[in-house]
Design an enzyme around this catalytic site. Structure first.
Site, PDB file in Angstrom:
ATOM      1  N   ALA A   1       0.823  -1.210   0.000  1.00  0.00           N
ATOM      2  CA  ALA A   1       0.000   0.000   0.000  1.00  0.00           C
ATOM      3  C   ALA A   1       0.857   1.260   0.000  1.00  0.00           C
ATOM      4  CB  ALA A   1      -0.940  -0.009   1.214  1.00  0.00           C
ATOM      5  N   GLU A   2       1.857   1.308   0.871  1.00  0.00           N
ATOM      6  CA  GLU A   2       2.698   2.509   0.915  1.00  0.00           C
ATOM      7  C   GLU A   2       3.528   2.647  -0.353  1.00  0.00           C
ATOM      8  OE1 GLU A   2       5.819   4.995   3.677  1.00  0.00           O
ATOM      9  OE2 GLU A   2       4.463   3.567   4.618  1.00  0.00           O
ATOM     10  N   THR A   3       3.912   1.545  -0.943  1.00  0.00           N
ATOM     11  CA  THR A   3       4.684   1.596  -2.185  1.00  0.00           C
ATOM     12  C   THR A   3       3.884   2.232  -3.306  1.00  0.00           C
ATOM     13  OG1 THR A   3       6.030  -0.308  -1.560  1.00  0.00           O
ATOM     14  CG2 THR A   3       5.873   0.192  -3.916  1.00  0.00           C
TER      15      THR A   3
END
Length: 129
Positions: A49-51
């Site tokens: 998700a953060e990527t």
């Protein structure tokens, strides 16, 4: 974008689409992304998700003068998964001068929701080195 020797490479994430305000990427559910009980690790979902939020944010800034960093992320793990592939679809919700907010839906091959995440990205001036 250099992916060598990164978490992206280590977890076999693959980008499908990088557009203005939208990013899609996949990640396998395998020995690299499972927790000890055989299910997709929540941390692997958060990393995915953060990527996608980070890549999306980077596509919207002036990379000559700005850089972006994850400021906050949350995740609701809705459904478990033992194997196969998950797909993260990130869409921008807010694009400000100093922050961006992204919503990320991680789903399985049947488009069932695995994880719902929101990530706030900080946009800051690059420092001269």
């Amino acid at each position: 974008m250099n992916l060598e020797n990164t978490l992206i490479e280590a977890l076999d994430m693959k980008f499908i689409e990088i557009g203005e305000g939208k990013v899609t990427a996949t990640m396998p559910v395998n020995e690299k992304t499972r927790q000890p009980f055989g299910y997709l690790h929540g941390g692997a979902s958060v990393a995915l998700a953060e990527t996608v939020a980070s890549v999306g944010a980077a596509a919207l800034i002036d990379s000559e003068t700005e850089i972006c960093f994850g400021l906050e992320i949350n995740a609701n793990h809705i459904r478990s998964k033992r194997d196969g592939l998950v797909t993260a679809i990130a869409n921008i919700v807010h694009k400000g001068k100093s922050t961006q907010v992204w919503e990320i839906r991680i789903q399985d091959e049947q488009e069932k929701l695995i994880c719902l995440s929101r990530c706030t990205m900080a946009v800051v001036p690059k420092k001269s080195e």
